[in-house]
Design a protein around this motif. Sequence first.
Motif, short mmCIF file in Angstrom:
data_model
loop_
_atom_site.label_atom_id
_atom_site.label_comp_id
_atom_site.label_asym_id
_atom_site.label_seq_id
_atom_site.Cartn_x
_atom_site.Cartn_y
_atom_site.Cartn_z
N ASN A 14 0.82 -1.21 0.00
CA ASN A 14 0.00 0.00 0.00
C ASN A 14 0.85 1.26 0.00
O ASN A 14 0.34 2.36 0.21
N SER A 15 2.14 1.11 -0.25
CA SER A 15 3.05 2.25 -0.22
C SER A 15 3.62 2.51 -1.61
O SER A 15 3.36 1.79 -2.56
N THR A 16 4.45 3.54 -1.68
CA THR A 16 5.10 3.93 -2.93
C THR A 16 6.41 3.18 -3.18
O THR A 16 7.11 3.49 -4.14
N SER A 18 8.87 0.74 -4.74
CA SER A 18 8.80 0.04 -6.03
C SER A 18 9.94 -0.94 -6.24
O SER A 18 9.97 -1.62 -7.26
N THR A 93 11.35 4.32 -5.15
CA THR A 93 9.95 4.61 -4.82
C THR A 93 9.36 5.40 -5.98
O THR A 93 10.04 5.71 -6.95
N CYS A 95 6.35 8.78 -6.62
CA CYS A 95 5.67 9.86 -5.91
C CYS A 95 4.24 9.44 -5.58
O CYS A 95 3.51 8.96 -6.44
N GLY A 96 3.89 9.62 -4.34
CA GLY A 96 2.54 9.26 -3.89
C GLY A 96 1.70 10.50 -3.65
O GLY A 96 1.92 11.53 -4.26
N SER A 100 -0.05 10.38 -7.24
CA SER A 100 -0.54 9.06 -7.67
C SER A 100 -1.72 8.55 -6.86
O SER A 100 -2.33 7.57 -7.25
N VAL A 102 -1.47 7.12 -4.00
CA VAL A 102 -0.97 6.07 -3.12
C VAL A 102 -0.27 6.73 -1.93
O VAL A 102 0.33 7.78 -2.07
N GLN A 103 -0.31 6.08 -0.78
CA GLN A 103 0.36 6.61 0.41
C GLN A 103 1.87 6.51 0.26
O GLN A 103 2.38 5.48 -0.17
N ASP A 104 2.57 7.58 0.62
CA ASP A 104 4.03 7.53 0.62
C ASP A 104 4.49 6.44 1.58
O ASP A 104 3.84 6.17 2.59
#
Length: 129
Positions: A14-16, A18, A93, A95-96, A100, A102-104
């Motif tokens: 659920n995070s940024t 990657s 990562t 950008c959230g 985007s 999405v949560q950081d």
Amino acid sequence: MRAVASISFNPHPNSTFSGAFFYFSVTPHLSSAECSAQATVRDPHTISSAQIGGLPFTHGYDEHGGICTESRDEIYTTARNNACYRFDAVINTFCGGDVSGVQDISPRELDAVRHRMQKILDSVHFDTN
């Protein structure tokens, strides 16, 4: 010689986050100065030293990203036996938030990834030859 290890799944879906990569390379016939220069970075980043496997390493880092930090590369180099040993611990990562939706990645989650990368560095052992 080169090698790479990666975190090929997202432990924080659920995070940024990657991905993360750990690179290792040995380049023969580099001077100590040439080897150390690989860890140099642009201002205002600073260079420090670190112990890995009982040897002193030059430690630097580089970051990339426009709106947020999308990649951070922790770079460690040392000259030994007429070769340059280099480790790169890269965390990627995206950008959230407003960008985007999405949560950081949280500081706790990021620390967990850094801890995994540090465990790799902590496992390094150099023979005395």
